[in-house]
Design a protein around this motif. Structure first.
Motif, PDB file in Angstrom:
ATOM      1  N   ARG A  60       0.483 -24.149  18.461  1.00 17.07           N
ATOM      2  CA  ARG A  60       0.925 -24.414  17.082  1.00 17.07           C
ATOM      3  C   ARG A  60       0.817 -23.150  16.229  1.00 17.07           C
ATOM      4  O   ARG A  60      -0.266 -22.622  16.006  1.00 17.07           O
ATOM      5  CB  ARG A  60       0.102 -25.552  16.474  1.00 17.07           C
ATOM      6  CG  ARG A  60       0.568 -26.911  17.002  1.00 17.07           C
ATOM      7  CD  ARG A  60      -0.270 -28.024  16.447  1.00 17.07           C
ATOM      8  NE  ARG A  60      -0.336 -27.982  14.992  1.00 17.07           N
ATOM      9  CZ  ARG A  60      -1.224 -28.674  14.280  1.00 17.07           C
ATOM     10  NH1 ARG A  60      -2.104 -29.446  14.879  1.00 17.07           N
ATOM     11  NH2 ARG A  60      -1.214 -28.597  12.965  1.00 17.07           N
ATOM     12  N   GLU A  61       1.948 -22.730  15.710  1.00 17.19           N
ATOM     13  CA  GLU A  61       2.034 -21.469  14.969  1.00 17.19           C
ATOM     14  C   GLU A  61       1.127 -21.452  13.729  1.00 17.19           C
ATOM     15  O   GLU A  61       0.521 -20.432  13.402  1.00 17.19           O
ATOM     16  CB  GLU A  61       3.514 -21.253  14.585  1.00 17.19           C
ATOM     17  CG  GLU A  61       3.829 -19.991  13.831  1.00 17.19           C
ATOM     18  CD  GLU A  61       3.481 -18.696  14.593  1.00 17.19           C
ATOM     19  OE1 GLU A  61       3.196 -18.760  15.794  1.00 17.19           O
ATOM     20  OE2 GLU A  61       3.479 -17.645  13.930  1.00 17.19           O
ATOM     21  N   GLU A  62       1.032 -22.603  13.041  1.00 13.41           N
ATOM     22  CA  GLU A  62       0.289 -22.603  11.757  1.00 13.41           C
ATOM     23  C   GLU A  62      -1.223 -22.694  11.952  1.00 13.41           C
ATOM     24  O   GLU A  62      -1.977 -22.608  10.985  1.00 13.41           O
ATOM     25  CB  GLU A  62       0.807 -23.728  10.854  1.00 13.41           C
ATOM     26  CG  GLU A  62       0.374 -25.138  11.228  1.00 13.41           C
ATOM     27  CD  GLU A  62       1.153 -25.753  12.400  1.00 13.41           C
ATOM     28  OE1 GLU A  62       1.802 -25.017  13.171  1.00 13.41           O
ATOM     29  OE2 GLU A  62       1.074 -26.991  12.545  1.00 13.41           O
ATOM     30  N   ASP A  64      -4.395 -20.828  13.183  1.00 16.64           N
ATOM     31  CA  ASP A  64      -4.842 -19.478  13.548  1.00 16.64           C
ATOM     32  C   ASP A  64      -6.178 -19.505  14.265  1.00 16.64           C
ATOM     33  O   ASP A  64      -6.482 -18.624  15.064  1.00 16.64           O
ATOM     34  CB  ASP A  64      -4.995 -18.624  12.282  1.00 16.64           C
ATOM     35  CG  ASP A  64      -3.685 -18.514  11.551  1.00 16.64           C
ATOM     36  OD1 ASP A  64      -2.740 -17.947  12.128  1.00 16.64           O
ATOM     37  OD2 ASP A  64      -3.589 -19.027  10.415  1.00 16.64           O
ATOM     38  N   LYS A  89      -7.085 -16.862  18.954  1.00 11.28           N
ATOM     39  CA  LYS A  89      -7.416 -17.967  18.036  1.00 11.28           C
ATOM     40  C   LYS A  89      -8.881 -18.371  18.158  1.00 11.28           C
ATOM     41  O   LYS A  89      -9.318 -19.347  17.560  1.00 11.28           O
ATOM     42  CB  LYS A  89      -6.524 -19.183  18.343  1.00 11.28           C
ATOM     43  CG  LYS A  89      -5.042 -18.935  18.116  1.00 11.28           C
ATOM     44  CD  LYS A  89      -4.243 -20.224  18.186  1.00 11.28           C
ATOM     45  CE  LYS A  89      -2.775 -19.957  17.858  1.00 11.28           C
ATOM     46  NZ  LYS A  89      -2.009 -21.204  17.695  1.00 11.28           N
ATOM     47  N   SER A 272      -5.393 -14.870  11.300  1.00 10.13           N
ATOM     48  CA  SER A 272      -4.081 -15.211  10.735  1.00 10.13           C
ATOM     49  C   SER A 272      -3.210 -13.971  10.593  1.00 10.13           C
ATOM     50  O   SER A 272      -1.994 -14.080  10.451  1.00 10.13           O
ATOM     51  CB  SER A 272      -4.252 -15.902   9.378  1.00 10.13           C
ATOM     52  OG  SER A 272      -4.640 -14.962   8.392  1.00 10.13           O
ATOM     53  N   ARG A 274      -2.322 -12.015  12.769  1.00 12.06           N
ATOM     54  CA  ARG A 274      -1.391 -11.869  13.895  1.00 12.06           C
ATOM     55  C   ARG A 274      -0.006 -12.357  13.486  1.00 12.06           C
ATOM     56  O   ARG A 274       1.002 -11.980  14.089  1.00 12.06           O
ATOM     57  CB  ARG A 274      -1.930 -12.639  15.110  1.00 12.06           C
ATOM     58  CG  ARG A 274      -1.381 -13.992  15.305  1.00 12.06           C
ATOM     59  CD  ARG A 274      -2.150 -14.917  16.193  1.00 12.06           C
ATOM     60  NE  ARG A 274      -2.312 -16.191  15.500  1.00 12.06           N
ATOM     61  CZ  ARG A 274      -1.365 -17.118  15.432  1.00 12.06           C
ATOM     62  NH1 ARG A 274      -0.231 -16.944  16.055  1.00 12.06           N
ATOM     63  NH2 ARG A 274      -1.550 -18.221  14.754  1.00 12.06           N
ATOM     64  N   ARG A 275       0.057 -13.202  12.420  1.00 10.82           N
ATOM     65  CA  ARG A 275       1.352 -13.718  11.973  1.00 10.82           C
ATOM     66  C   ARG A 275       2.056 -12.757  11.018  1.00 10.82           C
ATOM     67  O   ARG A 275       3.173 -13.001  10.599  1.00 10.82           O
ATOM     68  CB  ARG A 275       1.160 -15.064  11.274  1.00 10.82           C
ATOM     69  CG  ARG A 275       0.876 -16.182  12.251  1.00 10.82           C
ATOM     70  CD  ARG A 275       1.107 -17.515  11.597  1.00 10.82           C
ATOM     71  NE  ARG A 275      -0.080 -18.124  11.039  1.00 10.82           N
ATOM     72  CZ  ARG A 275      -0.083 -18.958  10.010  1.00 10.82           C
ATOM     73  NH1 ARG A 275       1.044 -19.257   9.404  1.00 10.82           N
ATOM     74  NH2 ARG A 275      -1.207 -19.493   9.585  1.00 10.82           N
TER      75      ARG A 275
END
Ligand code: NAD
Length: 287
Positions: A60-62, A64, A89, A272, A274-275
């Motif tokens: 899941r992208e959201e 972290d 993560k 986070s 990384r996004r």
């Protein structure tokens, strides 16, 4: 920075202490404006079911940060579950990749309680470089990573454990003494170098009136509270002795504990990044 950090806490079973820890972590997320969610699984959850939950969170992208609250029920392989968390993560810093990175001095997500200790020293203006540091306890969660972080800050580090002989004289070598043995008020006057800085990680609930009298006899307000409630928390260092002998120390409760959660927030924020395309690379430890 254009992303909202997200933390998922996984709680298996109904251990009351774990429920409180997770609740406090989720509250901290709310305070800093991070997204948070708690996944509650029954005590009968199998290792495979838990692994599937972790896999879903990995994807899941959201999300972290993934935190699997320990201890897990004994039928679950904690080692397999922790190793299944995507290292980027792994905000608790327990994944073998992060452990290896910490030991080899590479950027990593470092365990929260040990990073909190370094943060306390730095923010208190207490130098680490070149000092003698003694860590009592060699667990993977506290003792070993604390020793590694102190080493990275250029302390000369000794690690003690339950088989260390003549513990008092080894402890007295420490300009910085870290207590993480999980034994109430175990370190007394004879363990503390006069003028040392003492970081007490221990959290021990005591219910015995004679013990309370012995450890807290100097503090009538706390002793009164003990008599009313029937229990209290003490660290691994004798509260009166440390106050008399050390130059500076962290009290229990209220010293190291809150920093653990603060560092979890710091790790979640670092993860986070990384996004954020421009940030590049893994986050630094103790960001
Ligand atoms: P653990 O039981 O896994 O490890 C204890 C370590 O202490 C072991 O390495 C053991 O060899 C050593 N030890 C035990 N008895 C000893 C003795 N008599 N002499 C010398 N060494 C001895 O515990 P842990 O998970 O590392 O936790 C340690 C303490 O820190 C506990 O009280 C725990 O509740 C507390 N803790 C606090 C926080 C926080 O946020 N403040 C976080 C994690 C753990």
């Amino acid at each position: 920075m254009g992303v909202r950090p997200g933390l998922a806490a996984v709680l298996v079973g109904d251990n009351p202490a774990s429920q409180i820890y997770v609740r406090n972590k989720i509250r901290a997320c709310r305070r800093i404006g991070a997204h948070s969610e708690t996944l509650r699984l029954s005590a009968g959850t199998t290792t495979d079911e838990l692994l599937r939950t972790v896999e879903r969170l990995n994807g899941r992208e959201e999300i972290d940060g993934i935190l699997v609250q320990l201890p897990l029920p004994t039928h679950i392989s904690a080692q397999r579950v922790l190793a299944a968390i995507a290292p980027e993560k792994d905000v608790d810093g327990f994944h073998p990749v992060n452990v290896g990175r910490l030991v080899s001095g590479q950027p990593c997500l470092a365990p929260c309680t040990p990073s909190g200790l370094i943060e306390i020293l730095k923010r208190s203006g207490i130098g680490i470089r070149g000092r003698r540091a003694v860590v009592v306890g060699r667990s993977n969660i506290v003792g070993k990573p604390t020793a590694m972080l102190l080493l990275a800050e250029h302390a000369t580090v000794t690690v003690c454990h339950s088989r260390t002989s003549d513990l008092p004289s080894v402890c007295r070598e420490g300009d910085i003494l870290v207590a993480a043995a999980g034994r109430p008020a175990m370190l007394t006057r004879e363990h503390i170098r006069p003028g040392a800085v003492v970081l007490d990680v221990g959290i021990n609930r005591i219910r015995d009136a004679a013990q309370a009298e012995r450890f807290l006899g100097h503090d009538t307000a706390r002793l009164d509270r003990f008599r009313k409630t029937g229990s209290t928390l003490v660290g691994d260092v004798h509260p009166r002795h440390v106050a008399e002998v050390a130059a500076a120390y962290t009290p229990v409760p209220g010293g190291v504990g809150p920093l653990t959660i603060a560092m979890l927030m710091s790790n979640t924020l670092a993860a986070s990044q990384r996004r954020i395309p421009a940030s590049g690379g893994p986050p630094p430890h103790g960001a």
